[in-house]
Write a protein that holds these residues in place. Structure first.
Motif, short mmCIF file in Angstrom:
data_model
loop_
_atom_site.label_atom_id
_atom_site.label_comp_id
_atom_site.label_asym_id
_atom_site.label_seq_id
_atom_site.Cartn_x
_atom_site.Cartn_y
_atom_site.Cartn_z
N ASN A 178 0.84 -1.19 0.00
CA ASN A 178 0.00 0.00 0.00
C ASN A 178 0.88 1.24 0.00
OD1 ASN A 178 -2.10 -1.75 0.15
ND2 ASN A 178 -2.76 -1.15 2.21
N CYS A 179 0.33 2.34 -0.46
CA CYS A 179 1.07 3.60 -0.47
C CYS A 179 1.44 3.98 0.97
CB CYS A 179 0.21 4.69 -1.09
SG CYS A 179 0.96 6.31 -0.98
N PRO A 180 2.73 4.27 1.24
CA PRO A 180 3.13 4.64 2.60
C PRO A 180 2.61 6.01 3.01
CG PRO A 180 4.98 4.84 1.09
CD PRO A 180 3.85 4.23 0.30
N LYS A 181 2.16 6.79 2.04
CA LYS A 181 1.70 8.14 2.34
C LYS A 181 0.21 8.20 2.62
CE LYS A 181 3.42 12.36 0.86
NZ LYS A 181 3.81 13.31 -0.16
N CYS A 182 -0.60 7.62 1.71
CA CYS A 182 -2.05 7.75 1.86
C CYS A 182 -2.72 6.39 2.03
CB CYS A 182 -2.65 8.49 0.67
SG CYS A 182 -2.62 7.53 -0.85
N SER A 183 -1.92 5.32 2.12
CA SER A 183 -2.43 3.97 2.33
C SER A 183 -3.30 3.44 1.19
CB SER A 183 -3.24 3.88 3.63
OG SER A 183 -2.44 4.28 4.71
N SER A 184 -3.22 4.06 0.04
CA SER A 184 -3.99 3.57 -1.11
C SER A 184 -3.56 2.16 -1.49
CB SER A 184 -3.79 4.50 -2.30
OG SER A 184 -4.29 3.89 -3.48
N GLU A 185 -4.53 1.36 -1.91
CA GLU A 185 -4.22 0.00 -2.36
C GLU A 185 -3.91 -0.03 -3.85
OE1 GLU A 185 -7.62 -2.36 -1.50
OE2 GLU A 185 -7.65 -1.77 0.60
N VAL A 192 4.49 3.38 -7.56
CA VAL A 192 3.83 4.66 -7.77
C VAL A 192 2.41 4.57 -7.22
CG1 VAL A 192 3.08 6.35 -9.50
CG2 VAL A 192 5.16 5.00 -9.89
N CYS A 193 1.97 5.63 -6.56
CA CYS A 193 0.59 5.70 -6.08
C CYS A 193 -0.18 6.67 -6.98
CB CYS A 193 0.56 6.20 -4.64
SG CYS A 193 -1.11 6.58 -4.08
N PRO A 194 -1.23 6.20 -7.64
CA PRO A 194 -1.99 7.08 -8.53
C PRO A 194 -2.86 8.08 -7.79
CG PRO A 194 -3.02 4.93 -8.44
CD PRO A 194 -1.77 4.84 -7.60
N GLU A 195 -3.08 7.86 -6.50
CA GLU A 195 -4.01 8.73 -5.77
C GLU A 195 -3.35 9.99 -5.22
OE1 GLU A 195 -7.15 7.14 -3.61
OE2 GLU A 195 -6.82 5.10 -4.30
N CYS A 196 -2.12 9.85 -4.71
CA CYS A 196 -1.45 11.04 -4.18
C CYS A 196 -0.16 11.35 -4.93
CB CYS A 196 -1.19 10.89 -2.68
SG CYS A 196 0.12 9.71 -2.31
N ALA A 197 0.12 10.58 -6.00
CA ALA A 197 1.29 10.81 -6.85
C ALA A 197 2.61 10.52 -6.13
CB ALA A 197 1.30 12.22 -7.43
N HIS A 198 2.55 9.85 -5.00
CA HIS A 198 3.78 9.51 -4.28
C HIS A 198 4.50 8.39 -5.03
CE1 HIS A 198 6.51 9.16 -1.01
NE2 HIS A 198 6.14 7.95 -0.67
N GLU A 199 5.84 8.51 -5.12
CA GLU A 199 6.65 7.46 -5.72
C GLU A 199 7.72 7.08 -4.73
OE1 GLU A 199 8.38 8.72 -9.35
OE2 GLU A 199 6.47 9.34 -10.22
#
Ligand SMILES: [Zn+2]
Length: 113
Positions: free
Chosen positions: A6-13, A23-30
């Motif tokens: 999961n994204c370490p920033k926003c926990s997106s799956e 890459v997280c598509p929800e908060c653009a964190h890489e």
């Protein structure tokens, strides 16, 4: 297929792999795959402007007026940011500020409260 973290920033799956990065598509964190594996026991130390060690959950005070990118708002000297989270990068503190919302700060512009 391997299980993606999961994204370490926003926990997106909904993260995906891009070469050696996730890459997280929800908060653009890489973030790098290696970093993800090491993050459990990374001993990187983040210090405030006066050399105090900062930890997740600390409260810090802004020591300099900071303009917020893309807005006319300014975070004034003395503004408190509660429950900070240390992150990788140029702006190494994630926090929420009353009346402004989520933002990132540089540790060199804050003081541990
Ligand atoms: Zn995310």
């Amino acid at each position: 297929m391997s299980t993606l973290p999961n994204c370490p920033k926003c926990s997106s799956e909904y993260t995906y792999e891009d070469g050696t990065m996730y890459v997280c598509p929800e908060c653009a964190h890489e973030w790098g795959k290696d970093a993800a594996a090491e993050s459990a026991d990374n001993n990187r130390v983040v210090r405030d402007a006066y050399g105090n060690v900062l930890n997740d959950g600390d409260t810090v005070t802004v020591i300099k007026d900071l303009k917020i990118k893309g807005s006319s708002a300014v975070v004034k000297v003395g503004t408190k940011a509660r429950n900070i989270r240390l992150v990788e990068g140029d702006h190494d503190i994630d926090c929420k500020i009353d009346g402004i919302g989520a933002m990132q700060l540089k540790s060199e512009f804050v003081k541990k409260a």
